[in-house]
Design a protein around this motif. Sequence first.
Motif, short mmCIF file in Angstrom:
data_model
loop_
_atom_site.label_atom_id
_atom_site.label_comp_id
_atom_site.label_asym_id
_atom_site.label_seq_id
_atom_site.Cartn_x
_atom_site.Cartn_y
_atom_site.Cartn_z
N PHE A 121 112.84 83.21 59.28
CA PHE A 121 113.42 82.57 60.58
C PHE A 121 112.29 82.63 61.80
CE2 PHE A 121 115.61 82.22 64.55
CZ PHE A 121 116.22 80.95 64.20
N PRO A 122 111.65 83.76 61.93
CA PRO A 122 110.73 83.88 63.02
C PRO A 122 109.39 82.91 62.62
CG PRO A 122 111.45 86.09 62.60
CD PRO A 122 111.77 85.18 61.66
N LEU A 123 108.95 82.97 61.59
CA LEU A 123 107.92 82.06 61.09
C LEU A 123 108.37 80.70 61.48
CD1 LEU A 123 107.51 83.83 57.63
CD2 LEU A 123 105.88 84.10 59.83
N ALA A 124 109.49 80.09 61.11
CA ALA A 124 109.94 78.77 61.32
C ALA A 124 109.89 78.56 62.94
CB ALA A 124 111.07 78.50 60.81
N MET A 125 110.35 79.49 63.77
CA MET A 125 110.31 79.11 65.06
C MET A 125 108.84 79.18 65.45
SD MET A 125 113.55 79.32 66.35
CE MET A 125 113.69 79.83 67.87
N ALA A 126 108.17 80.13 65.01
CA ALA A 126 106.45 79.96 65.54
C ALA A 126 106.02 78.79 65.04
CB ALA A 126 105.78 81.20 64.72
N ALA A 127 106.24 78.12 64.03
CA ALA A 127 105.98 76.83 63.51
C ALA A 127 106.17 75.70 64.61
CB ALA A 127 106.24 76.58 61.98
N LEU A 128 107.42 75.81 64.85
CA LEU A 128 108.11 74.79 65.72
C LEU A 128 107.20 74.98 67.25
CD1 LEU A 128 111.95 75.15 64.74
CD2 LEU A 128 110.29 72.90 64.65
N SER A 129 107.07 76.11 67.50
CA SER A 129 106.20 76.41 68.85
C SER A 129 104.97 75.98 68.81
CB SER A 129 106.41 77.82 69.22
OG SER A 129 105.68 78.12 70.31
N ARG A 130 104.16 76.30 67.60
CA ARG A 130 102.90 75.82 67.44
C ARG A 130 102.66 74.35 67.44
NH1 ARG A 130 98.28 77.43 63.91
NH2 ARG A 130 99.48 79.33 63.52
N LEU A 131 103.81 73.47 67.35
CA LEU A 131 103.79 71.85 67.27
C LEU A 131 104.36 71.33 68.63
CD1 LEU A 131 104.03 70.83 63.78
CD2 LEU A 131 101.74 71.49 65.11
N GLY A 132 104.96 72.48 69.68
CA GLY A 132 105.60 71.90 70.70
C GLY A 132 106.66 71.26 70.57
N LEU A 133 107.33 71.55 69.44
CA LEU A 133 108.80 71.13 69.04
C LEU A 133 109.67 71.91 69.35
CD1 LEU A 133 107.67 69.54 65.43
CD2 LEU A 133 107.96 68.37 67.65
N SER A 134 111.03 71.50 69.44
CA SER A 134 112.24 71.95 69.84
C SER A 134 112.27 73.47 69.00
CB SER A 134 113.54 71.36 69.57
OG SER A 134 114.65 72.02 69.97
N SER A 135 112.54 74.69 69.67
CA SER A 135 112.84 75.97 68.83
C SER A 135 114.13 75.99 68.88
CB SER A 135 112.11 76.85 69.88
OG SER A 135 112.70 77.08 70.98
N ASP A 136 115.15 75.04 68.84
CA ASP A 136 116.71 75.31 68.68
C ASP A 136 116.65 75.97 67.28
OD1 ASP A 136 119.33 74.12 67.41
OD2 ASP A 136 119.25 74.18 69.69
N THR A 137 117.75 76.97 67.06
CA THR A 137 117.90 77.69 66.09
C THR A 137 118.37 76.77 64.68
OG1 THR A 137 120.07 78.19 66.91
CG2 THR A 137 118.44 79.86 67.17
N VAL A 138 119.27 75.87 65.07
CA VAL A 138 119.74 74.90 64.15
C VAL A 138 118.45 74.17 63.49
CG1 VAL A 138 121.19 72.94 63.66
CG2 VAL A 138 122.09 74.56 65.32
#
Length: 711
Positions: A121-138
């Motif tokens: 889960f933290p890896l997915a959140m970091a990937a979203l953040s890396r691309l400036g996309l929504s870091s919504d948990t869903v």
Amino acid sequence: MGAVTAPDPAAILGLLDEEQRRVAETVGRPLSVVAGAGTGKTRAITGRIAYGAATGALDPTATLAVTFTTRAAATLRHRLSDLSVTGVQARTFHSAALRQARYFWPRAYGCALPTVADSTFPLAMAALSRLGLSSDTVVARELLAEISWTKQASVLPEDYPATARRANRHVADLAPSAVADLLVAYEREKQAAQVIDFDDVLLCAVALLAEHPQVAAEVRRTYRHFVVDEYQDVTAVQQRLVDLWVAGRHDICVVGDPAQTIHGYAGARSSFLLQFADRQPGAEVVTLTRDYRSTPQVVGCANALMRSHGGLTLTAQRPAGPPVAFVDSGTPHQEASAVATWLADRYEAGRAWGEMAVLYRVHAQAGLLELALAERGIPYRLAGSERFFERAEVAQALRVLGAAAQEDPGAAAVGVTQEKLRSLGWKETPPTAGRAREIWESFQTIADLIAGLAEADPRLTIGAASGELARRAREDDVPLRDGVTLTTLHAAKGLEWEVVAIIGANDGLIPFVRATTKDQIAEERRLLYVGLTRARTDLRISWARTDRGTPRDPSPFLAGLAQAGAGTGEATEGVAASAATSSSADVLASLGLNRSGAAEAVRRPTALATHCSRCGEPLSSAAERNLGHHRDCASEAATALATHLERWRADEARRQGVPAFCIVTDAGLLAVAEASPRDMAALEAIDGLSSRARSRYGSQLIALVDEFAQA
């Protein structure tokens, strides 16, 4: 030490029926066992291994049996032990692959296999953040599911956009090109953390066997006999691994049921089972159709559902039971109340709470049901798709109890357990519903298990108790509390109960509204089939005629089921109160369905919007289709109110210690913001808000809308 008694071949065959004996006696050549629900497939394959061992046709220590769950693997081992067979490696796909990868990786690559991440889960959140996309948990959870699918289906990032469009796949409201970029970003995050994920384990094992002949040769010398359980659920990567293990040899037995393929979205392909004989020259196919689990009424209902849809025709071996109940419950509230009453009646008739289950399509349906059960004092337990010992709170409890065992292993188990669980927030009185209830259920299950062990052994220490918990975690031997099980149809796979209620049998839930292609709708039918075949004796299927004033249709899959479920000709419980003594034909007529519809119920077009009502452009996500427009096309007033509601949601999520989407989803908040309800009637009319959110937070949402309007 006395000698171990060798298994007697005749005694082993004596435990099996005619078709199961054919399975047992077919050793040394490819065998496909197509086994219907409740037909004793585990007995057949363990009988085959035991008979082969007893006759010398099979070496247990050179046998690899793989399945999909730790529990199933443990069941295989225990059944074989009961037949005096030891030495068989019974493992999950991932366990077998990880064991081989860890052993051979240093030899092949000169370093240890990278660590498997505890959580991706933290890896997915970091990937979203890396691309400036929504870091919504869903969004993160949907992304992880899609990442898993791409690996199981061998889809590369550069091929993803075209593949996703063809397969009608979506990740939240992200464009397929953005998802492709996220696949690459996720891999970079893994590399930076120097970890691999669960799906990489299979890929690593495949790489070792495919690229290193010496490794492959050693594995093939070790294993000469193979069994693959639940073969209808294998993915392309798992099939590749099986092919590399077997490598042209002939002693392989695969077992599965095409009618129970319900993980197509995750990459499962029943074609591997159906085409096994074509790929394996000289293969024999044995079909198991004697159903030992369910009554003729339940079996008849299941047969009717899958007739002309690829299912086996099962023959019930049990005596007749009560007719299957088909119930129009009016509204979802009335449905939940009626189910609770029905369960209480079964309890009064002598059924234990632990022998009952309520199944539904999505977790959001559990909210009203929890309230209805709590009002009647009916004990229940929530069982999700996440396995018990993988729950965060369970892992935390096991760590705390393990530390206590290290500190003072001789301390009394019950006292230490209760003290440590209280430190984690457990109380004797359960919360009413929601995530807090789920966490309480986990802690209470551990407390009950230790208390039960202490009753059998009053001198039980925390050291021994911790060891028992560790053993159960390894074997996925889940301790069960005496309560009604509430779970999804997907999570019910592989389980069974005496009493089963299926709620929400409405078009839009079964089949689910997002299922639009022919293959997706066919999988939804199979999902209902899995639900029906979980019941041993009592089965009840219900739906709501209206929801918040909006008419709703029963599932088109119900065509033809009422007559089949009557079984003995007795009246089936009515669709309405007036139908309690109606014939099956009357029941179907009141459903707006007839017997001719049983052959091929045609899915009506989805009620969800496909184009934005504001700008006219296509909608890409299910959330936007629920809303009817792009999120960016919402009015300024709605956007401002949604921001106000999001602040409340964040505070509530922190207070409860749960992710924000567990309170209200993003789409739900925006739907409330657009409707701006000032009373409960207006709130009830909002389609984008779940019934669970309405029942739990309705009054707060109305107050927040009022507060915003007066600001």
